[in-house]
Design an enzyme around this catalytic site. Structure first.
Site, PDB file in Angstrom:
ATOM      1  CE1 TYR A 147     -11.359   2.810   6.043  1.00  0.00           C
ATOM      2  CE2 TYR A 147     -10.897   2.552   3.709  1.00  0.00           C
ATOM      3  CZ  TYR A 147     -11.739   2.384   4.790  1.00  0.00           C
ATOM      4  OH  TYR A 147     -12.970   1.787   4.607  1.00  0.00           O
ATOM      5  CB  VAL A 189     -19.120  11.021  -3.567  1.00  0.00           C
ATOM      6  CG1 VAL A 189     -19.522   9.584  -3.870  1.00  0.00           C
ATOM      7  CG2 VAL A 189     -19.414  11.921  -4.727  1.00  0.00           C
ATOM      8  CG  ASP A 275     -10.180  10.637  -5.477  1.00  0.00           C
ATOM      9  OD1 ASP A 275     -10.713  11.270  -4.564  1.00  0.00           O
ATOM     10  OD2 ASP A 275     -10.806   9.924  -6.275  1.00  0.00           O
TER      11      ASP A 275
END
Ligand code: NAD
Ligand code: UDP
Length: 327
Positions: A147, A189, A275
């Site tokens: 990505y 999230v 992350d």
């Protein structure tokens, strides 16, 4: 109402794409919505189908397409880490081949073209808040790279087409955005926490929940897309678009629990690799060049999003119980 334009929105059946199609139609434009329905759904644009200025096209952006358009918004690409890591090779192809195809279309037609880039181009940033001049800290071979590097390469292509072929480009670096029409199982999230809170299931915090994100309400973001597209040709971006309010993931969980009156408990899961630990946009450039800044606070935006998911879940359970009765 401005001049009527023919506008292509790739990824138009997705979360952001559907809001954008609606906005552009409301302004009196003709909109072609192109999507392969990988993460988007016809449900998102169902309410636009009766509009004679709206056209739906099933097409994968990694294949060339011949259309006559004035503007292109290139949004096609899965945005949730779970979805873009599902078929990482296809994710890179979507960003890179998709950009080449859409830039080729813009070159042939002379259309202006917007790229939905991302804060992920900064990777796990070592500069905080992030300014457009920061080149980022990105792992080229990790699970998020399909990505991140795909979007970075798309930016490279946009700027090379601009320099080499004088294309009118608009590159927006989008920070985390949420709102109605996010897919309930999208894995991001905000949707995860709201669905978990409303269904009374445990709220899954990855890591300690001390990582930060900045959350922008979808309609604020769409306003920035349109302003960027309508800005002077000298405004190419890259330009950060997002809400500079910064929250830890644990704060977000607590806020969602409070606003939904939920009895869900917090559970802590492993932090996914790479992350980012912190993220907040510096939006000085967007304020200066677009006269734009977000208006919707996290509390207001969450309220609208909770209402949306509450309705969606009760519609779903009604459908399930109707089926049970029929069965
Ligand atoms: P989404 O997953 O809801 O929408 C993406 C859309 O693209 C879906 O409708 C999907 O079916 C379509 N698509 C995927 N691959 C395709 C292909 N090969 N051909 C045609 N269509 C394809 O995600 P979203 O949140 O609406 O994101 C839209 C864009 O904004 C993406 O490019 C994403 O990278 C970017 N972005 C979003 C956020 C965010 O927080 N929402 C943040 C940064 C960047
Ligand atoms: N996250 C979490 N629980 C979840 C989903 C996500 O704690 O159920 C965390 C995730 O690890 C990341 C942040 O929330 O730190 C934002 O994740 P998201 O997938 O929404 O977007 P990202 O900014 O990572 O692309």
């Amino acid at each position: 109402m401005g001049i009527r334009k023919r506008i292509l929105v790739t990824g138009g059946a997705g979360f952001l794409g559907s809001h954008l199609c609606e906005r552009l139609l409301n302004e009196g434009n003709e909109v072609i919505c192109m999507d392969n329905y990988f993460t988007g759904t016809k449900q998102n644009i169902h309410h636009l189908m009766d509009n004679s200025s709206f056209e739906l096209m099933r097409h994968d952006v990694t294949f060339p397409v011949y259309l006559e358009v004035d503007e292109i918004y290139n949004l096609a690409c899965p945005a949730s880490p779970i979805h873009y890591q599902h078929d990482p090779v296809q994710t890179t192809k979507t960003s890179v081949h998709g950009a080449i195809n859409m830039l080729g279309l813009a070159k042939r037609t002379g259309a202006k073209i917007f790229q939905a880039s991302t804060s992920e181009v900064y990777g796990d940033p070592k500069v905080h808040p992030q300014q457009e001049s920061y080149w980022g800290h990105v792992n080229p071979i990790g699970f998020r790279s399909c990505y991140d590097e795909g979007k970075r390469c798309a930016e490279t292509l946009f700027f090379d087409y601009h320099r080499q072929h004088n294309l009118r480009i608009k590159v927006g670096r989008i920070f985390n955005t949420y709102g109605p029409r996010m897919h309930p199982n999208d894995g991001r999230v905000v949707s995860n926490f709201i669905v978990q809170a409303l269904t009374g299931t445990p709220i899954t915090i990855y890591g300690e929940g001390e990582q930060t994100r900045s959350f922008c309400y979808c309609l604020d973001l769409i306003e920035s897309f349109v302003r960027l597209m309508n800005s002077d040709d000298s405004v190419t971006g890259p330009i950060n678009i997002g809400n500079p309010g910064e929250f830890t993931i644990r704060q977000l969980a607590e806020k969602v629990i409070e606003m939904t009156n939920s009895s869900s408990e917090l559970v802590f899961k492993d932090l996914p690799s790479d992350d980012p630990t912190q993220r907040r946009p510096d939006i000085t450039l967007a304020k200066e060049q677009l006269g734009w800044e977000p208006k919707v606070s996290l509390d207001e935006g969450l309220k609208k999003t909770i209402e949306y998911f509450d309705q969606l879940l009760s519609d779903k359970s009604a459908t399930v119980s109707q089926m049970a009765v029929r069965g």
